[in-house]
Design a protein around this motif. Sequence first.
Motif, short mmCIF file in Angstrom:
data_model
loop_
_atom_site.label_atom_id
_atom_site.label_comp_id
_atom_site.label_asym_id
_atom_site.label_seq_id
_atom_site.Cartn_x
_atom_site.Cartn_y
_atom_site.Cartn_z
N GLY A 112 42.63 45.40 34.04
CA GLY A 112 42.18 44.27 34.84
C GLY A 112 42.22 44.47 36.34
O GLY A 112 42.87 45.37 36.87
N ASP A 113 41.48 43.61 37.02
CA ASP A 113 41.30 43.64 38.47
C ASP A 113 40.85 45.02 38.93
O ASP A 113 41.39 45.58 39.90
CB ASP A 113 42.58 43.20 39.19
N ILE A 120 36.31 37.95 43.48
CA ILE A 120 36.24 37.09 42.30
C ILE A 120 34.78 36.65 42.15
O ILE A 120 34.28 35.83 42.91
CB ILE A 120 37.19 35.88 42.43
N GLY A 121 34.11 37.21 41.15
CA GLY A 121 32.69 36.95 40.97
C GLY A 121 31.90 38.24 41.03
O GLY A 121 32.46 39.34 40.88
N ASP A 122 30.63 38.14 41.22
CA ASP A 122 29.77 39.33 41.24
C ASP A 122 30.10 40.22 42.44
O ASP A 122 30.18 39.74 43.57
CB ASP A 122 28.30 38.92 41.31
N PRO A 127 39.43 42.71 31.22
CA PRO A 127 39.16 41.99 32.46
C PRO A 127 40.34 41.15 32.94
O PRO A 127 41.07 40.54 32.15
CB PRO A 127 37.95 41.11 32.11
N GLY A 128 40.49 41.13 34.27
CA GLY A 128 41.49 40.28 34.90
C GLY A 128 40.84 39.13 35.61
O GLY A 128 39.63 38.89 35.50
N ASN A 129 41.62 38.41 36.39
CA ASN A 129 41.10 37.22 37.06
C ASN A 129 40.12 37.56 38.18
O ASN A 129 39.37 36.70 38.64
CB ASN A 129 42.26 36.39 37.61
N HIS A 130 40.06 38.82 38.61
CA HIS A 130 39.12 39.23 39.66
C HIS A 130 37.84 39.85 39.09
O HIS A 130 37.01 40.31 39.87
CB HIS A 130 39.78 40.25 40.59
N ASP A 131 37.70 39.90 37.77
CA ASP A 131 36.62 40.70 37.17
C ASP A 131 35.53 39.87 36.50
O ASP A 131 34.83 40.35 35.61
CB ASP A 131 37.22 41.66 36.12
#
Length: 260
Positions: A77-78, A83-85, A111-115
């Motif tokens: 992740g991350d 955060i987003g495209d 995937p993480g919270n930034h992906d």
Amino acid sequence: MTRPLVEPIPGEPAAVARTTRQGFPERSLVVADYHAGIEAGLRYERGVELPSNADVRRTRLLSLLERTDPDRLIVLGDLGHRIGDPKGDEADELNELVEAVRDYAEMTLVPGNHDGGLADFFGERVEVTDRTGIRLGDVGFCHGHTWPSREVLAADVICSAHEHPAVRLEDEVGGVRKERAWLRGPLAPEVFAEHFEIEVSELEWHDPELVMFPAFNDTSGGTWVNVPGQGFLSPFLPEGLAQADAYLLDGTRLGDFRQV
């Protein structure tokens, strides 16, 4: 003697895992929190001007791939920072990184919270799993920003990230330094059974060890796990850890992270 399922690489924020894919054994290089494009993100978010370290990050990762010769690279992740495209410098860094990695190994992103936008961005070049993680044989993988799936919890070892764990160390004359760290310890089944609203006996449970990875990106911040008042980010921590020891990147065992 049987080798550990997940074995950290001395001096590096990375490990080699003995995984299984469709019944066939694999060796996987595992890293977490790469945060490609972080310099552009810090410029936009905080007005901090830093030169891009993209080439250095990529060289470090490719060097690890050369040293370990894995079948697969797993990123917990991350992988990206935005955060987003991804756009601009971050998109360029990610494209160059993936094309370089594909010369060495297959690539899987948990995937993480930034992906959020990376599955569409990569297309078929990178396998992007469900955000609750994936289990490959006896090893489960999740980012840690959400609760892992029950399938992941059924593994013998669970690799997680998200926290960027670090310890605050003070010497005898009052000098202080921050060191990235690993956390390793058994999980508490009651916490996960309560989340899934089931009895502990209904969990497929093999007393899994949690291995929390330090951030690959040394520019990103982190959770000082031994400083009072520093809260964890993951929804299942720290309550989900029955006990855990902290280790420095060189393998030095510091003992229970709560007592360091």
